[in-house]
Design a protein around this motif. Structure first.
Motif, PDB file in Angstrom:
ATOM      1  N   LEU A  60       0.821  -1.198   0.000  1.00  0.00           N
ATOM      2  CA  LEU A  60       0.000   0.000   0.000  1.00  0.00           C
ATOM      3  C   LEU A  60       0.857   1.251   0.000  1.00  0.00           C
ATOM      4  O   LEU A  60       1.856   1.344   0.725  1.00  0.00           O
ATOM      5  N   GLU A  61       0.455   2.203  -0.800  1.00  0.00           N
ATOM      6  CA  GLU A  61       1.185   3.466  -0.973  1.00  0.00           C
ATOM      7  C   GLU A  61       0.634   4.523  -0.026  1.00  0.00           C
ATOM      8  O   GLU A  61      -0.566   4.810  -0.031  1.00  0.00           O
ATOM      9  N   GLY A  62       1.508   5.120   0.782  1.00  0.00           N
ATOM     10  CA  GLY A  62       1.073   6.111   1.756  1.00  0.00           C
ATOM     11  C   GLY A  62       0.335   7.287   1.150  1.00  0.00           C
ATOM     12  O   GLY A  62      -0.561   7.871   1.780  1.00  0.00           O
ATOM     13  N   TYR A  63       0.704   7.656  -0.071  1.00  0.00           N
ATOM     14  CA  TYR A  63       0.026   8.772  -0.740  1.00  0.00           C
ATOM     15  C   TYR A  63      -1.471   8.529  -0.873  1.00  0.00           C
ATOM     16  O   TYR A  63      -2.254   9.473  -1.020  1.00  0.00           O
ATOM     17  N   LEU A  64      -1.914   7.274  -0.846  1.00  0.00           N
ATOM     18  CA  LEU A  64      -3.341   6.967  -0.966  1.00  0.00           C
ATOM     19  C   LEU A  64      -4.146   7.492   0.213  1.00  0.00           C
ATOM     20  O   LEU A  64      -5.373   7.511   0.156  1.00  0.00           O
ATOM     21  N   TRP A  65      -3.465   7.871   1.264  1.00  0.00           N
ATOM     22  CA  TRP A  65      -4.195   8.340   2.435  1.00  0.00           C
ATOM     23  C   TRP A  65      -4.765   9.738   2.240  1.00  0.00           C
ATOM     24  O   TRP A  65      -5.557  10.216   3.042  1.00  0.00           O
ATOM     25  N   ASP A  66      -4.397  10.418   1.146  1.00  0.00           N
ATOM     26  CA  ASP A  66      -4.940  11.753   0.882  1.00  0.00           C
ATOM     27  C   ASP A  66      -6.384  11.713   0.355  1.00  0.00           C
ATOM     28  O   ASP A  66      -7.247  12.410   0.883  1.00  0.00           O
ATOM     29  N   PRO A 104     -10.119  10.605   0.157  1.00  0.00           N
ATOM     30  CA  PRO A 104     -10.982   9.894   1.122  1.00  0.00           C
ATOM     31  C   PRO A 104     -11.443   8.517   0.659  1.00  0.00           C
ATOM     32  O   PRO A 104     -11.420   7.558   1.432  1.00  0.00           O
ATOM     33  N   GLN A 105     -11.883   8.392  -0.612  1.00  0.00           N
ATOM     34  CA  GLN A 105     -12.354   7.094  -1.088  1.00  0.00           C
ATOM     35  C   GLN A 105     -11.228   6.069  -1.104  1.00  0.00           C
ATOM     36  O   GLN A 105     -11.424   4.897  -0.776  1.00  0.00           O
ATOM     37  N   ALA A 106     -10.035   6.529  -1.487  1.00  0.00           N
ATOM     38  CA  ALA A 106      -8.893   5.623  -1.545  1.00  0.00           C
ATOM     39  C   ALA A 106      -8.526   5.134  -0.145  1.00  0.00           C
ATOM     40  O   ALA A 106      -8.097   3.993   0.034  1.00  0.00           O
ATOM     41  N   LYS A 107      -8.706   5.989   0.841  1.00  0.00           N
ATOM     42  CA  LYS A 107      -8.427   5.604   2.229  1.00  0.00           C
ATOM     43  C   LYS A 107      -9.301   4.408   2.626  1.00  0.00           C
ATOM     44  O   LYS A 107      -8.835   3.449   3.251  1.00  0.00           O
ATOM     45  N   THR A 108     -10.576   4.457   2.239  1.00  0.00           N
ATOM     46  CA  THR A 108     -11.492   3.354   2.530  1.00  0.00           C
ATOM     47  C   THR A 108     -11.061   2.092   1.793  1.00  0.00           C
ATOM     48  O   THR A 108     -11.105   0.984   2.348  1.00  0.00           O
ATOM     49  N   ALA A 109     -10.629   2.266   0.540  1.00  0.00           N
ATOM     50  CA  ALA A 109     -10.152   1.131  -0.245  1.00  0.00           C
ATOM     51  C   ALA A 109      -8.923   0.500   0.399  1.00  0.00           C
ATOM     52  O   ALA A 109      -8.758  -0.726   0.432  1.00  0.00           O
ATOM     53  N   PHE A 110      -8.062   1.341   0.901  1.00  0.00           N
ATOM     54  CA  PHE A 110      -6.823   0.960   1.571  1.00  0.00           C
ATOM     55  C   PHE A 110      -7.129   0.006   2.743  1.00  0.00           C
ATOM     56  O   PHE A 110      -6.570  -1.096   2.855  1.00  0.00           O
ATOM     57  N   ILE A 111      -8.040   0.437   3.618  1.00  0.00           N
ATOM     58  CA  ILE A 111      -8.383  -0.361   4.791  1.00  0.00           C
ATOM     59  C   ILE A 111      -9.073  -1.662   4.388  1.00  0.00           C
ATOM     60  O   ILE A 111      -8.808  -2.728   4.967  1.00  0.00           O
ATOM     61  N   LYS A 112      -9.942  -1.603   3.381  1.00  0.00           N
ATOM     62  CA  LYS A 112     -10.615  -2.811   2.902  1.00  0.00           C
ATOM     63  C   LYS A 112      -9.586  -3.839   2.437  1.00  0.00           C
ATOM     64  O   LYS A 112      -9.673  -5.021   2.789  1.00  0.00           O
ATOM     65  N   ALA A 113      -8.601  -3.400   1.654  1.00  0.00           N
ATOM     66  CA  ALA A 113      -7.581  -4.313   1.143  1.00  0.00           C
ATOM     67  C   ALA A 113      -6.772  -4.916   2.285  1.00  0.00           C
ATOM     68  O   ALA A 113      -6.479  -6.123   2.289  1.00  0.00           O
ATOM     69  N   ALA A 114      -6.408  -4.086   3.261  1.00  0.00           N
ATOM     70  CA  ALA A 114      -5.625  -4.583   4.395  1.00  0.00           C
ATOM     71  C   ALA A 114      -6.399  -5.637   5.182  1.00  0.00           C
ATOM     72  O   ALA A 114      -5.836  -6.661   5.601  1.00  0.00           O
ATOM     73  N   GLU A 115      -7.681  -5.415   5.365  1.00  0.00           N
ATOM     74  CA  GLU A 115      -8.503  -6.365   6.124  1.00  0.00           C
ATOM     75  C   GLU A 115      -8.689  -7.671   5.355  1.00  0.00           C
ATOM     76  O   GLU A 115      -8.676  -8.756   5.955  1.00  0.00           O
ATOM     77  N   ILE A 116      -8.848  -7.594   4.027  1.00  0.00           N
ATOM     78  CA  ILE A 116      -8.966  -8.813   3.212  1.00  0.00           C
ATOM     79  C   ILE A 116      -7.676  -9.618   3.295  1.00  0.00           C
ATOM     80  O   ILE A 116      -7.690 -10.844   3.473  1.00  0.00           O
ATOM     81  N   ALA A 117      -6.549  -8.934   3.166  1.00  0.00           N
ATOM     82  CA  ALA A 117      -5.254  -9.615   3.220  1.00  0.00           C
ATOM     83  C   ALA A 117      -5.051 -10.290   4.570  1.00  0.00           C
ATOM     84  O   ALA A 117      -4.625 -11.451   4.651  1.00  0.00           O
TER      85      ALA A 117
END
Length: 330
Positions: free
Chosen positions: A157-163, A165-178
């Protein structure tokens, strides 16, 4: 992409890099902070593009560079990121697939154009980035393919994605699936100013969701709000399974529990452009990690990949990294 196992799937901003030489006076005249990444709007992107000198265009984005580097080493990589169905979107899609990476995220048919990063490289090889995120802002949880993430050994996951809002949600979803699939989650902090913007959330991410952390000296010091690298290193201990902390010419330090390994930087005859150095270090490290190498070997492969990328203009390998890896193993 969902039909086969991957070593690493990267989730990040799908960006076309536009690189040009500039001097310190140009940066000052246009109000740019040297050596950092700044988010800009479409109007400023257009104005800077007109002002910059002759440029080279190539597909980029931090996680995209990492996955392209992984593929150059012979790893199996996939990428999730959003482009528009426009000219730059076509360039990005072609380039990343041509590098051997699986990329199946559907493009946007309307909305903002494909992202671009205007990179100004000064004579000391420092790069100053002005990024228009464009279509990247459209990346959301619906773009996360659960089958892809659950079949990848590591989700990066790329830290820049935290900027966005929608990508932030995607980020957490991916982490939880993994995590649910028993896979590993890696994070790159991306930029000290990015860390400044989201420090508390990043501290929580590292502790709660991340197995493998990548950061340079400025980023890890920003994360723990200290000017001393040794203090930042100690603060990182125990927060995640592995932390790979890069220090430019001084190499890298890898921390895993009570273990600590110092890995020298690979020699470089002439540093041309530092764009992508951290991205390619992560590529080499993750290639080694998913191939069952020990942490020192992972760091050495990362150093080799970083050395190749800073020896030329641009953030994608010009020499197949498999060739360099074979030469190093002889």
């Amino acid at each position: 992409m969902s039909g086969r196992d991957l070593d690493v799937v990267g989730i990040g901003n799908a960006i076309v890099d536009i690189l040009s030489h500039a001097d310190d006076a140009f940066l000052a005249a246009h109000g740019m902070a040297k050596g950092t990444m700044t988010l800009i709007d479409a109007e400023r992107a257009t104005a800077l593009y007109r002002a910059m000198g002759p440029a080279v265009e190539s597909s980029g984005g931090s996680a995209g560079n990492t996955i392209a580097g992984l593929a150059s080493l012979g790893g199996r990589g996939g990428f999730i990121g959003k482009v528009n169905n426009d000219q730059f979107g076509g360039v990005f899609r072609h380039d990343i697939r041509a590098s051997g990476v699986s990329f199946e995220t559907p493009p946007s048919e309307d909305g903002p154009p494909t992202a671009r990063c205007l990179i100004f490289v000064t004579g000391d090889a420092q790069r100053t980035m002005q990024t228009y995120l464009g279509a990247c802002l459209e990346l959301g949880p619906d773009d996360i393919d659960a089958a892809v993430v659950s079949h990848a050994k590591v989700t990066y996951l790329e830290g820049y994605l935290w900027d966005p809002p929608q990508a932030k949600t995607a980020f957490i979803k991916a982490a939880e699936i993994a995590r649910k699939a028993g896979r590993k989650v890696a994070l790159t902090l991306s930029d000290p100013f990015c860390v400044d913007r989201h420090r508390a959330e990043f501290q929580n991410l590292v502790s709660e969701h991340v197995d493998i952390l990548f950061a340079n000296e400025a980023e890890i010091c920003s994360l723990w709000q200290t000017d001393r690298f040794d203090e930042a290193l100690q603060a990182t201990r125990g927060k995640c399974e592995v932390a790979a902390l890069t220090r430019s010419a001084r190499g890298s330090i890898i921390v895993a529990g009570e273990e600590m390994h110092v890995v020298d930087a690979a020699p470089v005859t002439h540093v041309v452009d530092t764009t992508g150095a951290g991205d390619l270090y992560a590529a080499g490290f993750l290639y080694g990690y998913t191939s069952g190498k020990n942490l020192v070997e992972c760091g050495r492969i990362g150093a080799m990949a970083a050395a190749e990328i800073i020896s030329h203009f641009g953030a994608r390998p010009q020499t197949p990294l498999t060739e360099l890896l074979l030469a190093e193993m002889r």
